[in-house]
Design a protein around this motif. Structure first.
Motif, PDB file in Angstrom:
ATOM      1  N   SER A   1      24.825  -4.656  14.462  1.00 28.05           N
ATOM      2  CA  SER A   1      25.426  -5.851  13.862  1.00 28.05           C
ATOM      3  C   SER A   1      26.854  -5.596  13.400  1.00 28.05           C
ATOM      4  O   SER A   1      27.602  -6.546  13.139  1.00 28.05           O
ATOM      5  N   THR A   2      27.254  -4.331  13.293  1.00 27.16           N
ATOM      6  CA  THR A   2      28.621  -3.998  12.898  1.00 27.16           C
ATOM      7  C   THR A   2      29.643  -4.574  13.865  1.00 27.16           C
ATOM      8  O   THR A   2      30.792  -4.825  13.494  1.00 27.16           O
ATOM      9  N   LEU A   3      29.243  -4.806  15.107  1.00 24.04           N
ATOM     10  CA  LEU A   3      30.165  -5.368  16.101  1.00 24.04           C
ATOM     11  C   LEU A   3      30.573  -6.793  15.753  1.00 24.04           C
ATOM     12  O   LEU A   3      31.580  -7.299  16.251  1.00 24.04           O
ATOM     13  N   ASP A   4      29.771  -7.494  14.918  1.00 17.95           N
ATOM     14  CA  ASP A   4      30.098  -8.841  14.437  1.00 17.95           C
ATOM     15  C   ASP A   4      30.370  -9.802  15.600  1.00 17.95           C
ATOM     16  O   ASP A   4      31.366 -10.524  15.625  1.00 17.95           O
TER      17      ASP A   4
ATOM     18  N   THR B   1      27.150 -13.647  19.746  1.00 22.67           N
ATOM     19  CA  THR B   1      26.603 -13.859  21.088  1.00 22.67           C
ATOM     20  C   THR B   1      26.024 -12.578  21.668  1.00 22.67           C
ATOM     21  O   THR B   1      24.933 -12.571  22.240  1.00 22.67           O
ATOM     22  N   LEU B   2      26.745 -11.472  21.517  1.00 23.29           N
ATOM     23  CA  LEU B   2      26.349 -10.214  22.144  1.00 23.29           C
ATOM     24  C   LEU B   2      25.276  -9.463  21.365  1.00 23.29           C
ATOM     25  O   LEU B   2      24.341  -8.904  21.956  1.00 23.29           O
ATOM     26  N   VAL B   3      25.374  -9.436  20.037  1.00 21.75           N
ATOM     27  CA  VAL B   3      24.468  -8.613  19.222  1.00 21.75           C
ATOM     28  C   VAL B   3      22.998  -8.973  19.419  1.00 21.75           C
ATOM     29  O   VAL B   3      22.158  -8.077  19.597  1.00 21.75           O
TER      30      VAL B   3
ATOM     31  N   HIS C   1      19.843  -0.674  18.847  1.00 22.49           N
ATOM     32  CA  HIS C   1      19.922  -1.025  17.435  1.00 22.49           C
ATOM     33  C   HIS C   1      21.051  -0.325  16.688  1.00 22.49           C
ATOM     34  O   HIS C   1      21.264  -0.593  15.509  1.00 22.49           O
ATOM     35  N   SER C   2      21.787   0.542  17.350  1.00 23.28           N
ATOM     36  CA  SER C   2      22.905   1.222  16.693  1.00 23.28           C
ATOM     37  C   SER C   2      24.080   1.300  17.658  1.00 23.28           C
ATOM     38  O   SER C   2      23.928   1.133  18.879  1.00 23.28           O
ATOM     39  N   LEU C   3      25.256   1.567  17.103  1.00 27.38           N
ATOM     40  CA  LEU C   3      26.442   1.701  17.952  1.00 27.38           C
ATOM     41  C   LEU C   3      26.307   2.904  18.879  1.00 27.38           C
ATOM     42  O   LEU C   3      26.816   2.884  20.010  1.00 27.38           O
TER      43      LEU C   3
END
Length: 514
Positions: free
Chosen positions: A179-182, A185-187, A196-198
């Motif tokens: 979710s850090t990507l903010d 649409t993509l998350v 679930h992680s970068l």
């Protein structure tokens, strides 16, 4: 690329939209405040967050949690204007500041580190200088822009500087949630795929990510894998390049005003050239004798020359009245300000001279100067559910309004888009194998399989393949303006593909795939 050369320093001002709004409205610091955008909380002060308000809440819910909450509409212009003095003070310490957004800017760390004797000393010097100017700043340094931003966000009042060691930024980001990507649409898609992680996302093959998620996926993958870099021209204060022309006495003839602006235009373009920049978007403000101020932004497919600037001033003064029109009131002042600049190296002429589209631009510019603003238009894509609504005409030289650029197309068909859109849909008839008319019921199901297609009462052609329907409903709550239709893609026996629409039990061809 050498990791030391790619190091990035990010300066973050916590709760900057709240700070800017308080300064603009002269509010006390102890007043709980929330900025509202599109009906939800865009940003809220720390005391409001302590009472339970948070970003993304509906206004009523935020007020219920914090009864003393003051609700103010978010104004991005106020946000940006208030940030300009902060950037100016920062540029007195380090060159090459890039504004990522108001409240967040980035700098290549290599230069400040060499000048101040190391990354830590450079960051500390910047923080101390900002603190003396009563600006609460947090700083992060890493191998990528996103990594430095995340490092800055992890700081605190007691430790306002965070430095990620060279070569470890990818590991630093790996444990952060996806979710850090903010990216709304993509998350969700990545989560459904079990990422679930970068670190999970960064481990994927870049080529595979590009094939599956396109350009947006590649940008997100670069952030997750710490390979995103600073690009584009550095921020440059507009006051350094803008031009201001005063007329005493005030002038009411367009040709006299244009002549008076020419020298200032040439000076502005020359100063940009000395800085290795060109102007790709221009803001012109006209102040009349009556005190009225009119401002307009102009864009250019390449970059502005001095003659282009004079033309835009003339068009703005003439409005839509043509070449003989003039200002409604005598003009006292013309202000020219580059709204967007770019490195001149990106706009050099090719080996064989100027390109065809540039010659077309010059021809249209001359035509526009003769006929007046609005007489020459260019098509662009807008928002809407029907193809005719997507076609927006913009006056030559104007920027497409943001509301037109960003509106969605709900009920859209799968790509690719049709090449030819008919000004008026062509009447058609679609029937099944037994000659029965094809219709769609309330559940969106066809009564039979489409087999024959006839356009403009021409002989029917057999339908070799088809897809659909895609149902579109517009203004369902208003019985007078309500519109409901169903789209189909069909290929006839001659190999021609059509975008068909069924509305009020009547068939028509809306577009053609050439």
């Amino acid at each position: 690329m050498n990791s030391s050369a790619a190091r990035v320093l990010v300066v973050w001002l916590p709760d900057w939209p709240i700070t800017a709004a308080r300064r603009n409205l002269e509010l006390p610091v102890d007043q709980p405040l929330a900025l509202i955008h599109k009906g939800v909380v865009f940003a809220c002060s720390s005391d409001a967050r302590a009472s339970g308000a948070q970003r993304g809440l509906a206004v009523r819910e935020a007020q219920l949690r914090c009864p003393q909450l003051l609700v103010v509409a978010y104004d991005p212009q106020t946000d940006a204007r208030a940030f300009e003095p902060v950037v100016a003070s920062l540029e007195e310490l380090v060159p090459g500041v890039r504004i990522l957004r108001p409240g967040l800017c980035a700098i290549r760390a290599r230069g400040p580190a060499r000048f101040y004797g190391g990354e830590e000393r450079a960051a500390s010097t910047i923080h101390e200088a900002m603190a003396k100017a009563d600006i609460a700043a947090r700083l992060g340094i890493a191998d990528s822009v996103f990594g430095a931003e995340r490092a800055a966000l992890k700081t605190s009042d007691s430790a306002p500087v965070s430095i990620v060691e060279p070569g470890t930024t990818r590991q630093f980001l790996a444990s952060a949630p996806i979710s850090t990507l903010d990216d709304s649409t993509l998350v969700p898609v990545l989560r459904r795929l079990g990422l679930h992680s970068l670190g999970d996302f960064a481990a994927l093959d870049q080529v595979a990510v590009g094939a599956r998620f396109g350009e947006a996926g590649l940008r997100a993958h670069a952030r997750a894998s710490a390979t995103d870099r600073l690009s584009g021209a550095e921020h440059t204060p507009e006051a350094d390049f803008g031009a201001d022309v005063a007329f005493e006495p005030a002038l009411d003839r367009v040709d006299q005003i244009a002549f008076g602006v020419r020298t200032a235009s040439e000076s502005m373009i020359d100063r940009l050239a000395e800085g290795g920049l060109v102007c790709t978007a221009l803001r012109i403000t006209v102040t009349s004798e009556s005190g009225e101020r009119r401002e307009r932004s102009w864009s250019h497919p390449h970059h502005f020359s001095a003659a282009d600037v004079v033309d835009r001033v003339r068009w703005q003064l003439q409005g839509s009245g043509g070449a003989t029109a003039g200002p409604a009131s005598p003009v006292e002042r013309i202000e020219l300000s580059p709204a967007r600049v770019d490195a001149s190296a990106n706009h050099e002429s090719g080996l064989w001279g100027t390109s065809l589209d540039e010659r077309v631009h010059h021809a249209l510019a001359r035509l526009h100067s003769v006929l007046g603003h609005g007489a020459v238009s260019t098509p662009t894509l807008g928002g809407g559910r029907f193809l005719s609504e997507r076609q927006v005409l913009v006056a030559w030289g104007d920027e497409t309004p943001p509301s037109k650029r960003t509106l969605p197309w709900p009920g859209s068909i799968p790509p690719p888009a049709p090449a030819t859109v008919f000004a008026e849909p062509r009447p058609a008839d679609v029937r099944g194998s037994l000659g029965e008319p094809i219709d769609v019921d309330a559940r969106g199901t066809t009564n039979s399989t489409p087999a024959w297609l006839s356009l403009d009462r021409s002989p029917a052609l057999k339908i070799s393949s088809w897809a659909g329907p895609w149902s579109v409903t517009q203004r369902w709550w208003d019985s007078e303006t309500r519109r409901s239709a169903h789209r189909f893609q069909m290929i006839d026996s001659e190999g021609m593909a059509w975008l068909m629409i069924l509305e009020d039990h009547e068939w028509a061809a809306e577009a053609r795939y050439d």
